[in-house]
Design a protein around this motif. Structure first.
Motif, short mmCIF file in Angstrom:
data_model
loop_
_atom_site.label_atom_id
_atom_site.label_comp_id
_atom_site.label_asym_id
_atom_site.label_seq_id
_atom_site.Cartn_x
_atom_site.Cartn_y
_atom_site.Cartn_z
N PRO A 10 41.17 38.45 37.14
CA PRO A 10 39.90 39.17 37.22
C PRO A 10 39.60 39.64 38.64
N TYR A 11 40.11 38.93 39.64
CA TYR A 11 39.90 39.34 41.03
C TYR A 11 40.65 40.62 41.33
N VAL A 12 41.88 40.71 40.84
CA VAL A 12 42.65 41.94 40.99
C VAL A 12 41.97 43.07 40.23
N ARG A 13 41.48 42.75 39.05
CA ARG A 13 40.84 43.79 38.24
C ARG A 13 39.65 44.41 38.96
N LYS A 14 38.88 43.59 39.67
CA LYS A 14 37.77 44.12 40.47
C LYS A 14 38.24 45.24 41.38
N VAL A 15 39.34 45.00 42.07
CA VAL A 15 39.86 45.97 43.03
C VAL A 15 40.32 47.24 42.32
N VAL A 16 41.03 47.07 41.21
CA VAL A 16 41.57 48.24 40.52
C VAL A 16 40.46 49.04 39.85
N VAL A 17 39.46 48.36 39.31
CA VAL A 17 38.31 49.07 38.76
C VAL A 17 37.63 49.91 39.84
N LEU A 53 46.19 36.02 44.85
CA LEU A 53 45.90 37.41 44.53
C LEU A 53 44.39 37.63 44.55
N PRO A 54 44.00 38.89 44.87
CA PRO A 54 44.81 40.03 45.30
C PRO A 54 45.08 39.99 46.80
N ALA A 55 46.06 40.77 47.22
CA ALA A 55 46.34 40.97 48.64
C ALA A 55 46.66 42.45 48.83
N LEU A 56 46.07 43.05 49.83
CA LEU A 56 46.24 44.49 50.08
C LEU A 56 46.98 44.68 51.39
N GLN A 57 48.19 45.20 51.30
CA GLN A 57 48.98 45.51 52.49
C GLN A 57 48.65 46.93 52.93
N GLY A 101 31.68 33.94 41.37
CA GLY A 101 31.54 32.52 41.06
C GLY A 101 31.86 32.21 39.61
N ILE A 102 31.47 33.10 38.71
CA ILE A 102 31.84 32.93 37.30
C ILE A 102 33.36 32.96 37.17
N MET A 103 33.99 33.89 37.90
CA MET A 103 35.46 33.95 37.88
C MET A 103 36.05 32.65 38.39
N ASP A 104 35.53 32.13 39.50
CA ASP A 104 36.07 30.91 40.08
C ASP A 104 36.08 29.77 39.06
N ALA A 105 34.94 29.57 38.40
CA ALA A 105 34.83 28.47 37.45
C ALA A 105 35.69 28.70 36.22
N SER A 106 35.69 29.92 35.70
CA SER A 106 36.42 30.18 34.46
C SER A 106 37.94 30.23 34.70
N VAL A 107 38.37 30.70 35.87
CA VAL A 107 39.79 30.65 36.20
C VAL A 107 40.23 29.20 36.37
#
Length: 203
Positions: A10-17, A53-57, A101-107
């Motif tokens: 979901p963290y990567v998805r944030k970036v791609v969205v 993840l994610p990491a942006l080079q 924070g929801i992502m943190d707990a659910s992941v």
């Protein structure tokens, strides 16, 4: 630029969205990696010593990590305006942190059940994490709907991706029960082209 990517994160998805919303998907190459908390991809570790993840080079070789750092950088780099600087700035940042924070707990719940051996899993830990999610959903539904109904920002993207992750990994929890306003908001937000283009693979 290159984004170390997993379609299930979901963290990567944030970036791609965000890239979709800014119409900048062509500006960042997605490098999909297979990585877990117990077995980090070697290329990812070389870019981000945390192995997360994610990491942006960036083109200058400097790698940014943590989704909020990356989205903040991309928004500034492309002039996206997804981080309002005037009235409501701190509320928007808090709302983004709430989604994260929801992502943190659910992941964490997912890791416990999907990665740890069954005899090492803690149901108490899982329920404690769900308690955080459940309380936060209640507060979003009761206190934050006016903010979610405002102009699009990273706060919306974070919360939207967090709720969609609950559908992806924890659908049996039925997070919509008792959260009618939030559920209605998410239904509309999830129909955006950026969300439809970034749906994770089947669980």
């Amino acid at each position: 630029m290159k984004l170390f990517h997993s379609p299930a994160s979901p963290y990567v998805r944030k970036v791609v969205v965000l890239l979709h919303e800014l119409d900048k998907t062509d500006a960042v190459l997605l490098e999909t990696v297979a990585t877990t908390a117990f077995a980090s991809d070697e290329g990812l570790k070389a870019a981000n010593p945390l192995g997360k993840l994610p990491a942006l080079q960036r083109d200058d070789g400097v790698t940014l990590y943590d989704s909020r750092v990356i989205t903040g950088y991309l928004d500034a780099h492309f002039g996206g305006g997804m981080y309002p600087q005037g009235a409501g700035r701190w509320e928007n940042l808090t709302l983004e942190a709430t989604g994260d924070g929801i992502m943190d707990a659910s992941v964490s719940m997912s890791y416990e059940k999907r990665l740890r051996p069954e005899n090492e899993q803690s149901d108490g830990w899982v329920e404690a994490q769900w308690g955080k999610v459940s309380r936060t959903l209640d507060v979003l539904n009761a206190r934050w709907m006016s903010h979610l109904s405002g102009p699009l920002s990273m706060a919306h993207i974070s919360v939207g991706c967090a709720l969609s992750y609950l559908d992806f990994r924890h659908d049996a929890r039925n997070w919509r029960d008792g959260n009618d306003a939030l559920a209605a908001w998410h239904k509309e937000f999830d129909s955006r082209a950026s969300m439809q283009a970034t749906q994770p693979p089947a669980a």
